[in-house]
Scaffold this motif. Sequence first.
Motif, PDB file in Angstrom:
ATOM      1  N   LEU A 177     -26.542 -31.008   8.879  1.00 12.57           N
ATOM      2  CA  LEU A 177     -26.719 -29.968   9.902  1.00 12.57           C
ATOM      3  C   LEU A 177     -27.181 -30.577  11.228  1.00 12.57           C
ATOM      4  CD1 LEU A 177     -28.391 -27.123   7.811  1.00 12.57           C
ATOM      5  CD2 LEU A 177     -26.175 -27.011   8.968  1.00 12.57           C
ATOM      6  N   ALA A 178     -28.106 -31.542  11.146  1.00  9.19           N
ATOM      7  CA  ALA A 178     -28.600 -32.180  12.376  1.00  9.19           C
ATOM      8  C   ALA A 178     -27.478 -32.922  13.101  1.00  9.19           C
ATOM      9  CB  ALA A 178     -29.746 -33.130  12.042  1.00  9.19           C
ATOM     10  N   LEU A 179     -26.680 -33.681  12.359  1.00 10.68           N
ATOM     11  CA  LEU A 179     -25.582 -34.423  12.972  1.00 10.68           C
ATOM     12  C   LEU A 179     -24.494 -33.477  13.481  1.00 10.68           C
ATOM     13  CD1 LEU A 179     -25.209 -37.461  10.542  1.00 10.68           C
ATOM     14  CD2 LEU A 179     -26.261 -37.419  12.814  1.00 10.68           C
ATOM     15  N   ALA A 180     -24.237 -32.402  12.746  1.00 10.07           N
ATOM     16  CA  ALA A 180     -23.221 -31.443  13.181  1.00 10.07           C
ATOM     17  C   ALA A 180     -23.623 -30.772  14.487  1.00 10.07           C
ATOM     18  CB  ALA A 180     -22.992 -30.396  12.098  1.00 10.07           C
ATOM     19  N   ALA A 181     -24.887 -30.385  14.584  1.00  9.01           N
ATOM     20  CA  ALA A 181     -25.367 -29.745  15.809  1.00  9.01           C
ATOM     21  C   ALA A 181     -25.267 -30.690  17.006  1.00  9.01           C
ATOM     22  CB  ALA A 181     -26.810 -29.284  15.621  1.00  9.01           C
ATOM     23  N   LYS A 182     -25.497 -31.982  16.763  1.00 13.41           N
ATOM     24  CA  LYS A 182     -25.516 -32.947  17.861  1.00 13.41           C
ATOM     25  C   LYS A 182     -24.138 -33.483  18.205  1.00 13.41           C
ATOM     26  CE  LYS A 182     -27.772 -37.303  19.208  1.00 13.41           C
ATOM     27  NZ  LYS A 182     -28.724 -38.360  18.792  1.00 13.41           N
ATOM     28  N   TRP A 183     -23.305 -33.729  17.215  1.00 14.99           N
ATOM     29  CA  TRP A 183     -22.072 -34.494  17.435  1.00 14.99           C
ATOM     30  C   TRP A 183     -20.777 -33.691  17.380  1.00 14.99           C
ATOM     31  CZ3 TRP A 183     -23.323 -39.462  14.102  1.00 14.99           C
ATOM     32  CH2 TRP A 183     -24.183 -40.278  14.843  1.00 14.99           C
ATOM     33  N   LEU A 184     -20.758 -32.587  16.648  1.00 16.94           N
ATOM     34  CA  LEU A 184     -19.493 -31.854  16.568  1.00 16.94           C
ATOM     35  C   LEU A 184     -19.196 -31.171  17.895  1.00 16.94           C
ATOM     36  CD1 LEU A 184     -19.498 -30.176  13.039  1.00 16.94           C
ATOM     37  CD2 LEU A 184     -18.430 -32.312  13.765  1.00 16.94           C
ATOM     38  N   PRO A 185     -17.985 -31.317  18.406  1.00 16.80           N
ATOM     39  CA  PRO A 185     -17.643 -30.678  19.673  1.00 16.80           C
ATOM     40  C   PRO A 185     -17.558 -29.163  19.509  1.00 16.80           C
ATOM     41  CG  PRO A 185     -15.690 -31.673  18.704  1.00 16.80           C
ATOM     42  CD  PRO A 185     -16.843 -32.084  17.845  1.00 16.80           C
ATOM     43  N   ALA A 186     -18.069 -28.450  20.503  1.00 14.44           N
ATOM     44  CA  ALA A 186     -17.985 -26.984  20.466  1.00 14.44           C
ATOM     45  C   ALA A 186     -16.546 -26.564  20.734  1.00 14.44           C
ATOM     46  CB  ALA A 186     -18.924 -26.382  21.511  1.00 14.44           C
ATOM     47  N   ASP A 187     -16.026 -25.695  19.911  1.00 10.36           N
ATOM     48  CA  ASP A 187     -14.667 -25.198  20.100  1.00 10.36           C
ATOM     49  C   ASP A 187     -14.692 -23.685  20.159  1.00 10.36           C
ATOM     50  OD1 ASP A 187     -15.469 -25.125  17.438  1.00 10.36           O
ATOM     51  OD2 ASP A 187     -13.421 -25.122  16.684  1.00 10.36           O
ATOM     52  N   GLN A 188     -13.827 -23.129  20.963  1.00  9.64           N
ATOM     53  CA  GLN A 188     -13.787 -21.693  21.152  1.00  9.64           C
ATOM     54  C   GLN A 188     -12.908 -21.042  20.090  1.00  9.64           C
ATOM     55  OE1 GLN A 188     -15.649 -19.959  23.328  1.00  9.64           O
ATOM     56  NE2 GLN A 188     -16.574 -21.947  23.844  1.00  9.64           N
ATOM     57  N   PRO A 189     -13.409 -19.993  19.438  1.00  8.11           N
ATOM     58  CA  PRO A 189     -12.578 -19.295  18.457  1.00  8.11           C
ATOM     59  C   PRO A 189     -11.443 -18.543  19.127  1.00  8.11           C
ATOM     60  CG  PRO A 189     -14.641 -18.117  18.818  1.00  8.11           C
ATOM     61  CD  PRO A 189     -14.747 -19.421  19.562  1.00  8.11           C
ATOM     62  N   SER A 190     -10.389 -18.294  18.381  1.00  4.47           N
ATOM     63  CA  SER A 190      -9.256 -17.527  18.880  1.00  4.47           C
ATOM     64  C   SER A 190      -9.516 -16.052  18.615  1.00  4.47           C
ATOM     65  CB  SER A 190      -7.962 -17.963  18.173  1.00  4.47           C
ATOM     66  OG  SER A 190      -6.898 -17.138  18.543  1.00  4.47           O
ATOM     67  N   LYS A 191      -9.596 -15.267  19.675  1.00  2.88           N
ATOM     68  CA  LYS A 191      -9.938 -13.850  19.532  1.00  2.88           C
ATOM     69  C   LYS A 191      -8.771 -13.013  19.003  1.00  2.88           C
ATOM     70  CE  LYS A 191     -13.365 -14.064  23.231  1.00  2.88           C
ATOM     71  NZ  LYS A 191     -13.794 -13.527  24.546  1.00  2.88           N
ATOM     72  N   ARG A 192      -7.595 -13.569  18.976  1.00 11.41           N
ATOM     73  CA  ARG A 192      -6.436 -12.807  18.545  1.00 11.41           C
ATOM     74  C   ARG A 192      -6.128 -12.936  17.056  1.00 11.41           C
ATOM     75  NH1 ARG A 192      -1.833 -13.583  23.286  1.00 11.41           N
ATOM     76  NH2 ARG A 192      -3.059 -12.690  25.003  1.00 11.41           N
ATOM     77  N   VAL A 193      -6.907 -13.743  16.350  1.00  8.83           N
ATOM     78  CA  VAL A 193      -6.628 -13.974  14.934  1.00  8.83           C
ATOM     79  C   VAL A 193      -6.982 -12.727  14.131  1.00  8.83           C
ATOM     80  CG1 VAL A 193      -7.183 -15.374  12.918  1.00  8.83           C
ATOM     81  CG2 VAL A 193      -7.044 -16.430  15.170  1.00  8.83           C
ATOM     82  N   ARG A 194      -6.001 -12.183  13.438  1.00  9.92           N
ATOM     83  CA  ARG A 194      -6.210 -11.018  12.591  1.00  9.92           C
ATOM     84  C   ARG A 194      -6.221 -11.428  11.120  1.00  9.92           C
ATOM     85  NH1 ARG A 194      -2.609  -5.842  14.611  1.00  9.92           N
ATOM     86  NH2 ARG A 194      -3.968  -5.229  16.355  1.00  9.92           N
ATOM     87  N   LEU A 195      -7.039 -10.731  10.357  1.00  5.84           N
ATOM     88  CA  LEU A 195      -7.095 -11.021   8.932  1.00  5.84           C
ATOM     89  C   LEU A 195      -5.876 -10.430   8.236  1.00  5.84           C
ATOM     90  CD1 LEU A 195      -8.564 -12.055   6.403  1.00  5.84           C
ATOM     91  CD2 LEU A 195      -9.752  -9.856   6.306  1.00  5.84           C
ATOM     92  N   ASP A 196      -5.175 -11.262   7.497  1.00  4.80           N
ATOM     93  CA  ASP A 196      -4.056 -10.801   6.672  1.00  4.80           C
ATOM     94  C   ASP A 196      -4.651 -10.219   5.394  1.00  4.80           C
ATOM     95  OD1 ASP A 196      -1.739 -10.406   5.232  1.00  4.80           O
ATOM     96  OD2 ASP A 196      -1.386 -12.542   4.865  1.00  4.80           O
TER      97      ASP A 196
END
Length: 471
Positions: A177-196
């Motif tokens: 969790l510590a490494l993920a918070a520091k190193w993973l790049p922030a990516d924007q979710p796709s607002k158009r994704v609908r649940l099938d």
Amino acid sequence: MAIERQTLRTSLAVLTGGVAVILDATIVSVALHELATDLGAGVGTIQWVTTAYLLALGVVIPTVGWLQGRLGAKRLWMAALTLFLLGSVLCAFAWDAPSLIGFRVVQGLGGGAMMPLMTTMIVQAAKESDRARLMTVVALPTAIGPILGPVIGGLILGAGDWRWLFLVNVPLCLAGLALAAKWLPADQPSKRVRLDLVGLLLMSPALVALLWGLSNVSGDGGFSRTDVIAPLIGGALLLAAFVLWALRRRGDALVDLEVLRSRPTWAASALMFLSGASLYGAMLLLPLYWQELRGEDALGAGLLLIPQGVGSLLSRTAAARLLMRIGARGVSVLGFVLVGLATVPFAFAGADTSIWPLTAALFLRGLGLGMVIIPLMTVAFTGLAHAKIPHASIVTRIAQQVGGSAGVALLAVILSSAASRTADLAHAFDVAFWWTVGFTGVAVLVSFVLPGRAAETAPAEPEKAVVSSAR
């Protein structure tokens, strides 16, 4: 050319948390006897500690592509890892069998999301030319986790209480969790994704039913049991219905099966199924061989399997170099041939066979298994567009999960049937190991469908086909 720094950081952050999930499934498997005794539960009840975890994986794996689109990869990863951490802590403080089974479901929901997402994030972060080298790192815990898990579990049980089997996950999860918070790049979710929703109501129950049916095969009656036949038929029908539905919806389906139009993807998925059967099926037979036929205890059997893990560890670098020289086809054929040949000595082994030739065979078998995983995890995504990678990751993960369950179930029935027909237990193991060799032989043949070196270095035609078909 060096791999980009951000790609290495992403890989390290993801693998730190992911290794806990990979080890957890096999660490717990050695503790069922202790759990049954301590919690006062029968074998049938305590078996649900592993079955419930497996079924939870089946529920969540098909939804990972949609969840990633809605939340973004980083948020989903951290949420899933937190859920797995919570489940681990709750399992350590379980007060009876039902509570432990319920908390294992929490673990499974988190772990089920992490497994395909781990591969997706690393593949999406890397250039295609860097994937082979990265997969040597990614494949390491995948290859040796099922082998070292029982050893670690045995050592923990020998030194302390079974609750430490779950608490050992805590430092790994916190570091992840510590490494993920520091190193993973922030990516924007796709607002158009609908649940099938229709796809979800078909795919998740299908996978759960198949895994449940296969997990029941080891009981008396094998494949003739009602709780085996009914789930397998129901799961197969639901899966067929999902395939028809997904082909109609194409890119809007819960799992986009258009990725299977790419020859490398479908061939790698088929081989992941067979490698799962070969790896996990043999991981049923090998400890049983050492325990039932040679009189070893659980820890001793686990320690005798260490050479296989060492072989997997040593072969990863060589496999990446071979992948660049002779291509995925050549490496896969070589790896599966090595696995098959190294399994043959066990098909001739008896209660008095010298340990040293079998130890050498396990080392060679580990070399082959480590060699196989890297080209399959690399070539499965060859030529796919960035948006298609999560779907290919889900398909390959499902193939490996179902293949592993099918291999365990089939070999359990073969071993039981052979043992019931003869009083010679050694002969029963010989028959089961020959079937394992047979799985590997089929994998060798399928490996010839994989692309060679020229196909991998050529322009990615499969991507064009996949992209155009999704429009």
